[in-house]
Design an enzyme around this catalytic site. Structure first.
Site, PDB file in Angstrom:
ATOM      1  N   CYS A 180     -22.026  -0.283 -10.035  1.00 20.72           N
ATOM      2  CA  CYS A 180     -21.256   0.513  -9.060  1.00 20.72           C
ATOM      3  C   CYS A 180     -21.401   2.005  -9.358  1.00 20.72           C
ATOM      4  N   CYS A 196     -15.034  10.927  -3.253  1.00 20.28           N
ATOM      5  CA  CYS A 196     -15.179   9.556  -2.738  1.00 20.28           C
ATOM      6  C   CYS A 196     -15.258   9.561  -1.199  1.00 20.28           C
ATOM      7  N   CYS A 240     -15.556   3.223   2.727  1.00 19.26           N
ATOM      8  CA  CYS A 240     -16.847   3.009   2.053  1.00 19.26           C
ATOM      9  C   CYS A 240     -16.731   1.741   1.221  1.00 19.26           C
ATOM     10  N   CYS A 293     -22.828   4.364  -6.451  1.00 23.93           N
ATOM     11  CA  CYS A 293     -21.893   5.240  -5.712  1.00 23.93           C
ATOM     12  C   CYS A 293     -22.670   6.447  -5.188  1.00 23.93           C
ATOM     13  N   CYS A 336     -19.349   0.460  -3.691  1.00 21.81           N
ATOM     14  CA  CYS A 336     -19.085   0.019  -5.073  1.00 21.81           C
ATOM     15  C   CYS A 336     -18.585  -1.422  -5.140  1.00 21.81           C
ATOM     16  N   ASP A 359       0.776  -1.228   0.000  1.00 17.44           N
ATOM     17  CA  ASP A 359       0.000   0.000   0.000  1.00 17.44           C
ATOM     18  C   ASP A 359       0.815   1.291   0.000  1.00 17.44           C
ATOM     19  N   CYS A 376     -22.350  -3.990 -17.465  1.00 19.94           N
ATOM     20  CA  CYS A 376     -22.767  -3.665 -16.095  1.00 19.94           C
ATOM     21  C   CYS A 376     -22.352  -2.237 -15.707  1.00 19.94           C
ATOM     22  N   CYS A 385     -21.310  -5.097  -6.558  1.00 22.55           N
ATOM     23  CA  CYS A 385     -20.690  -5.708  -7.741  1.00 22.55           C
ATOM     24  C   CYS A 385     -21.114  -7.174  -7.883  1.00 22.55           C
ATOM     25  N   CYS A 416     -16.113  -5.866 -17.205  1.00 22.22           N
ATOM     26  CA  CYS A 416     -17.429  -5.664 -16.606  1.00 22.22           C
ATOM     27  C   CYS A 416     -18.569  -5.874 -17.602  1.00 22.22           C
TER      28      CYS A 416
HETATM   29  C1  B12 Z   1      -4.739   6.293  -3.529  1.00 20.25           C
HETATM   30  C2  B12 Z   1      -5.521   5.067  -3.150  1.00 20.25           C
HETATM   31  C3  B12 Z   1      -6.867   5.220  -2.815  1.00 20.25           C
HETATM   32  C4  B12 Z   1      -7.632   6.519  -3.074  1.00 20.25           C
HETATM   33  C5  B12 Z   1      -7.947   6.621  -4.594  1.00 20.25           C
HETATM   34  C6  B12 Z   1      -8.594   5.336  -5.168  1.00 20.25           C
HETATM   35  C7  B12 Z   1      -8.434   5.096  -6.652  1.00 20.25           C
HETATM   36  N1  B12 Z   1      -9.295   4.280  -7.194  1.00 20.25           N
HETATM   37  O1  B12 Z   1      -7.505   5.600  -7.273  1.00 20.25           O
HETATM   38  C8  B12 Z   1      -8.869   6.350  -2.134  1.00 20.25           C
HETATM   39  C9  B12 Z   1      -8.564   6.972  -0.770  1.00 20.25           C
HETATM   40  C10 B12 Z   1     -10.167   6.937  -2.648  1.00 20.25           C
HETATM   41  C11 B12 Z   1      -8.907   4.824  -1.992  1.00 20.25           C
HETATM   42  C12 B12 Z   1     -10.053   4.128  -1.654  1.00 20.25           C
HETATM   43  C13 B12 Z   1     -10.105   2.734  -1.545  1.00 20.25           C
HETATM   44  N2  B12 Z   1      -9.064   1.885  -1.558  1.00 20.25           N
HETATM   45 CO1  B12 Z   1      -7.236   2.412  -2.046  1.00 20.25          CO
HETATM   46  N3  B12 Z   1      -5.472   2.731  -2.643  1.00 20.25           N
HETATM   47  C14 B12 Z   1      -4.874   3.784  -3.121  1.00 20.25           C
HETATM   48  C15 B12 Z   1      -3.437   3.457  -3.544  1.00 20.25           C
HETATM   49  C16 B12 Z   1      -2.479   3.950  -2.442  1.00 20.25           C
HETATM   50  C17 B12 Z   1      -3.024   4.048  -4.913  1.00 20.25           C
HETATM   51  C18 B12 Z   1      -4.082   3.862  -6.029  1.00 20.25           C
HETATM   52  C19 B12 Z   1      -3.750   4.673  -7.257  1.00 20.25           C
HETATM   53  O2  B12 Z   1      -2.621   4.652  -7.739  1.00 20.25           O
HETATM   54  N4  B12 Z   1      -4.721   5.407  -7.785  1.00 20.25           N
HETATM   55  C20 B12 Z   1      -4.492   6.204  -8.961  1.00 20.25           C
HETATM   56  C21 B12 Z   1      -5.506   5.909 -10.065  1.00 20.25           C
HETATM   57  C22 B12 Z   1      -5.079   6.630 -11.317  1.00 20.25           C
HETATM   58  O3  B12 Z   1      -5.554   4.515 -10.260  1.00 20.25           O
HETATM   59  P1  B12 Z   1      -6.690   3.787 -11.134  1.00 20.25           P
HETATM   60  O4  B12 Z   1      -7.833   4.646 -11.411  1.00 20.25           O
HETATM   61  O5  B12 Z   1      -6.947   2.458 -10.461  1.00 20.25           O
HETATM   62  O6  B12 Z   1      -5.909   3.593 -12.536  1.00 20.25           O
HETATM   63  C23 B12 Z   1      -5.054   2.489 -12.730  1.00 20.25           C
HETATM   64  C24 B12 Z   1      -5.664   1.433 -13.685  1.00 20.25           C
HETATM   65  O7  B12 Z   1      -6.939   1.815 -14.133  1.00 20.25           O
HETATM   66  C25 B12 Z   1      -4.669   1.258 -14.766  1.00 20.25           C
HETATM   67  N5  B12 Z   1      -5.004   1.732 -16.124  1.00 20.25           N
HETATM   68  C26 B12 Z   1      -4.898   2.978 -16.580  1.00 20.25           C
HETATM   69  N6  B12 Z   1      -5.164   3.018 -17.878  1.00 20.25           N
HETATM   70  C27 B12 Z   1      -5.408   1.769 -18.280  1.00 20.25           C
HETATM   71  C28 B12 Z   1      -5.722   1.265 -19.533  1.00 20.25           C
HETATM   72  C29 B12 Z   1      -5.973  -0.103 -19.638  1.00 20.25           C
HETATM   73  C30 B12 Z   1      -6.309  -0.635 -20.991  1.00 20.25           C
HETATM   74  C31 B12 Z   1      -5.914  -0.950 -18.490  1.00 20.25           C
HETATM   75  C32 B12 Z   1      -6.195  -2.411 -18.602  1.00 20.25           C
HETATM   76  C33 B12 Z   1      -5.575  -0.428 -17.230  1.00 20.25           C
HETATM   77  C34 B12 Z   1      -5.326   0.943 -17.154  1.00 20.25           C
HETATM   78  O8  B12 Z   1      -3.511   2.000 -14.381  1.00 20.25           O
HETATM   79  C35 B12 Z   1      -3.846   3.036 -13.480  1.00 20.25           C
HETATM   80  C36 B12 Z   1      -2.643   3.331 -12.579  1.00 20.25           C
HETATM   81  O9  B12 Z   1      -2.403   2.244 -11.680  1.00 20.25           O
HETATM   82  C37 B12 Z   1      -3.476   1.880  -3.625  1.00 20.25           C
HETATM   83  C38 B12 Z   1      -2.191   1.166  -3.188  1.00 20.25           C
HETATM   84  C39 B12 Z   1      -1.081   1.248  -4.220  1.00 20.25           C
HETATM   85  N7  B12 Z   1       0.102   1.575  -3.802  1.00 20.25           N
HETATM   86  O10 B12 Z   1      -1.327   1.002  -5.408  1.00 20.25           O
HETATM   87  C40 B12 Z   1      -4.663   1.515  -2.669  1.00 20.25           C
HETATM   88  C41 B12 Z   1      -5.591   0.368  -3.096  1.00 20.25           C
HETATM   89  C42 B12 Z   1      -5.935   0.588  -4.544  1.00 20.25           C
HETATM   90  N8  B12 Z   1      -6.793   0.602  -2.276  1.00 20.25           N
HETATM   91  C43 B12 Z   1      -7.407  -0.480  -1.913  1.00 20.25           C
HETATM   92  C44 B12 Z   1      -8.656  -0.511  -1.205  1.00 20.25           C
HETATM   93  C45 B12 Z   1      -9.036  -1.839  -0.559  1.00 20.25           C
HETATM   94  C46 B12 Z   1      -9.478   0.641  -1.129  1.00 20.25           C
HETATM   95  C47 B12 Z   1     -10.937   0.721  -0.637  1.00 20.25           C
HETATM   96  C48 B12 Z   1     -11.788  -0.506  -0.959  1.00 20.25           C
HETATM   97  C49 B12 Z   1     -10.954   0.992   0.903  1.00 20.25           C
HETATM   98  C50 B12 Z   1     -12.348   1.286   1.466  1.00 20.25           C
HETATM   99  N9  B12 Z   1     -13.203   0.295   1.651  1.00 20.25           N
HETATM  100  O11 B12 Z   1     -12.666   2.408   1.782  1.00 20.25           O
HETATM  101  C51 B12 Z   1     -11.416   2.006  -1.373  1.00 20.25           C
HETATM  102  C52 B12 Z   1     -12.006   1.676  -2.769  1.00 20.25           C
HETATM  103  C53 B12 Z   1     -12.375   2.879  -3.568  1.00 20.25           C
HETATM  104  C54 B12 Z   1     -12.232   2.604  -5.076  1.00 20.25           C
HETATM  105  N10 B12 Z   1     -13.346   2.287  -5.733  1.00 20.25           N
HETATM  106  O12 B12 Z   1     -11.106   2.657  -5.583  1.00 20.25           O
HETATM  107  C55 B12 Z   1      -6.684  -1.723  -2.400  1.00 20.25           C
HETATM  108  C56 B12 Z   1      -7.434  -2.310  -3.618  1.00 20.25           C
HETATM  109  C57 B12 Z   1      -7.423  -3.831  -3.736  1.00 20.25           C
HETATM  110  C58 B12 Z   1      -8.161  -4.277  -4.994  1.00 20.25           C
HETATM  111  N11 B12 Z   1      -8.772  -5.451  -4.936  1.00 20.25           N
HETATM  112  O13 B12 Z   1      -8.199  -3.592  -5.979  1.00 20.25           O
HETATM  113  C59 B12 Z   1      -5.234  -1.121  -2.744  1.00 20.25           C
HETATM  114  C60 B12 Z   1      -4.498  -1.808  -3.888  1.00 20.25           C
HETATM  115  C61 B12 Z   1      -4.405  -1.236  -1.425  1.00 20.25           C
HETATM  116  C62 B12 Z   1      -3.885  -2.659  -1.162  1.00 20.25           C
HETATM  117  N12 B12 Z   1      -2.584  -2.816  -0.979  1.00 20.25           N
HETATM  118  O14 B12 Z   1      -4.615  -3.623  -1.124  1.00 20.25           O
HETATM  119  N13 B12 Z   1      -7.698   4.267  -2.295  1.00 20.25           N
HETATM  120  S1  SF4 Z   2     -20.430  -3.379 -10.359  1.00 17.50           S
HETATM  121 FE1  SF4 Z   2     -18.591  -4.641 -10.745  1.00 17.50          FE
HETATM  122  S2  SF4 Z   2     -18.984  -5.628 -12.748  1.00 17.50           S
HETATM  123 FE2  SF4 Z   2     -20.457  -3.933 -12.529  1.00 17.50          FE
HETATM  124  S3  SF4 Z   2     -19.450  -2.210 -13.550  1.00 17.50           S
HETATM  125 FE3  SF4 Z   2     -18.924  -2.053 -11.388  1.00 17.50          FE
HETATM  126  S4  SF4 Z   2     -16.983  -3.150 -11.184  1.00 17.50           S
HETATM  127 FE4  SF4 Z   2     -17.848  -3.739 -13.148  1.00 17.50          FE
HETATM  128  S1  SF4 Z   3     -15.782   3.861  -2.209  1.00 24.10           S
HETATM  129 FE1  SF4 Z   3     -16.802   3.495  -4.175  1.00 24.10          FE
HETATM  130  S2  SF4 Z   3     -19.014   3.768  -3.769  1.00 24.10           S
HETATM  131 FE2  SF4 Z   3     -17.913   4.648  -2.035  1.00 24.10          FE
HETATM  132  S3  SF4 Z   3     -17.805   6.817  -2.581  1.00 24.10           S
HETATM  133 FE3  SF4 Z   3     -15.859   5.859  -3.240  1.00 24.10          FE
HETATM  134  S4  SF4 Z   3     -16.204   5.290  -5.387  1.00 24.10           S
HETATM  135 FE4  SF4 Z   3     -18.219   5.736  -4.478  1.00 24.10          FE
END
Ligand code: B12
Ligand code: SF4
Ligand code: SF4
Length: 309
Positions: A185, A208, A231, A189, A234, A125, A182, A238, A179
């Site tokens: 989420c 968020c 939270c 949200c 989402c 993380d 679908c 799923c 997905c």
């Molecule tokens: C910052 C962060 C947050 C932020 C921002 C979340 C976000 N989605 O970016 C906040 C505080 C909101 C957050 C919340 C949560 N988080 Co968080 N967070 C992180 C952290 C530290 C970095 C994530 C990051 O780089 N975000 C930046 C954006 C740009 O990333 P992204 O949108 O996912 O984009 C990526 C992909 O889409 C991909 N991508 C981009 N373009 C393309 C194109 C193609 C074709 C493809 C295939 C892919 C791709 O590359 C991008 C860069 O990685 C990671 C740990 C880590 N070091 O990686 C944990 C992590 C993502 N979090 C985690 C968790 C558990 C959560 C929560 C569930 C906690 C909770 N219950 O409250 C929530 C879920 C919210 C959500 N829907 O994401 C887990 C996720 C596990 C998993 N199964 O995915 C991680 C990996 C921590 C861990 N070690 O387990 N988080």
């Molecule tokens: S609820 Fe799950 S399967 Fe449906 S769009 Fe969101 S991440 Fe994808």
């Molecule tokens: S954790 Fe998911 S459902 Fe909750 S506010 Fe963030 S993006 Fe929306």
């Protein structure tokens, strides 16, 4: 070294899945840069300062050859309890950083014993590495519209850990999936934080609830929809997280004893006035400490206000 033996060792340590990919440059670094440029990270300044380091795992471990990615399930029942704090599932038990790091350190020792001179670096993380990207390359899951890494067989209730090593292991194939049509989420949200920009669904962290209740400092001016810490909406909606007879591993409960809930929390009204001593007691060894006492009090005050409204 035998990849099979490595994976058996990781599973023995309690991880649910394990995979390997080559230590190559981060595949979506440019997308991440644009995400930051749009300000979607809010005040998580560390994400910006990590930017150069995140380009290549070599910046974290010189000579790195492989990235071993692991997952650990944290799922457990978490029904809302009216009048009590609503805490996301991932934070109910012992701090996952400690749990995963302990297991990854044991895996490092095992590799270093078999390969004298080898170096390993566990990341959970907080290290500047794109954990979801490397876990995807290592075959452990694909990106959902909610941005979670999803394992088609298991769902998304898991943490990711990565272990960088100078030992070259044979790489697995990246995970594929999607997905389809679908959009559950996005509709569910509560704050419209899942947005489509730059050709992809992504999170605008500023909206968020997870960000607002954990990372944001200062007052919260929006509704947190009953959440006190984190939270799960989402993920709760799923389809990949719904139990299914043909998929026995889907939505399975965690087997990790350390993730069992540690404390029963007092009422929201009490949490809104919590003192230092009680906070220390309730959050010892817990990821909830991240929001700090003033953050937790603030979140509870918001909940109380919203319950009355
Ligand atoms: C910052 C962060 C947050 C932020 C921002 C979340 C976000 N989605 O970016 C906040 C505080 C909101 C957050 C919340 C949560 N988080 Co968080 N967070 C992180 C952290 C530290 C970095 C994530 C990051 O780089 N975000 C930046 C954006 C740009 O990333 P992204 O949108 O996912 O984009 C990526 C992909 O889409 C991909 N991508 C981009 N373009 C393309 C194109 C193609 C074709 C493809 C295939 C892919 C791709 O590359 C991008 C860069 O990685 C990671 C740990 C880590 N070091 O990686 C944990 C992590 C993502 N979090 C985690 C968790 C558990 C959560 C929560 C569930 C906690 C909770 N219950 O409250 C929530 C879920 C919210 C959500 N829907 O994401 C887990 C996720 C596990 C998993 N199964 O995915 C991680 C990996 C921590 C861990 N070690 O387990 N988080
Ligand atoms: S609820 Fe799950 S399967 Fe449906 S769009 Fe969101 S991440 Fe994808
Ligand atoms: S954790 Fe998911 S459902 Fe909750 S506010 Fe963030 S993006 Fe929306």
């Amino acid at each position: 070294m035998d990849e099979e033996a490595l994976k058996l060792r990781a599973l023995d340590l309690g991880f649910d899945t394990v995979g390997v990919c080559d230590a190559k440059p981060a595949p979506h670094h440019d997308f991440y840069k644009r995400w930051l440029a749009r300000g979607h990270h809010g005040t998580m300044d560390y994400l910006e300062s990590h930017l150069p380091l995140k380009e290549h795992p070599e910046n974290l471990l010189p000579g790195v050859r492989s990235v071993i990615a692991v997952t650990l399930n944290y799922n457990q029942p978490n029904p809302p309890q009216p009048g009590r704090p609503r805490i996301a599932r991932y934070a109910l038990g012992r701090d996952y950083h400690k749990v995963l790091r302990g297991k990854l350190k044991a895996l490092s020792r095992w590799i270093e014993e078999a390969h004298p001179g080898a170096q390993c670096r566990p990341c959970v993380d907080s290290a500047p590495i794109f954990e979801r990207d490397y876990a995807n390359l290592a075959g452990l899951g694909w990106f959902g519209k909610n941005t979670m890494l999803i394992d088609s067989h298991r769902g998304s209730w898991f943490f990711i850990g990565v272990l960088l090593t100078t030992v070259p292991f044979e790489a697995d194939a990246p995970a594929v999936g999607g997905c389809g049509t679908c959009t559950r989420c996005i509709e569910a949200c509560p704050t419209g934080a899942i947005v489509f920009e730059d050709g992809r669904w992504q999170i605008d962290a500023r909206r968020c609830v997870s960000y607002l209740t954990i990372e944001h400092r200062g007052e919260i001016h929006t509704d947190t929809h009953g959440w006190t810490f984190g939270c799960d909406v989402c993920q709760e909606v799923c389809p990949f997280n719904q139990p299914r007879e043909s998929q026995p591993l889907r939505a399975a409960m965690t087997r990790e004893p350390d993730f069992q809930p540690r404390h029963s929390w007092p009422s929201l009204a009490e949490v809104a006035e919590l003192d230092e001593g009680k906070w220390e007691e309730l959050t010892q060894g817990s990821a909830i400490r991240r929001t700090r006492l003033d953050g937790m009090r603030r979140n509870a005050r918001v909940n109380v206000r919203q319950e009355k409204a």
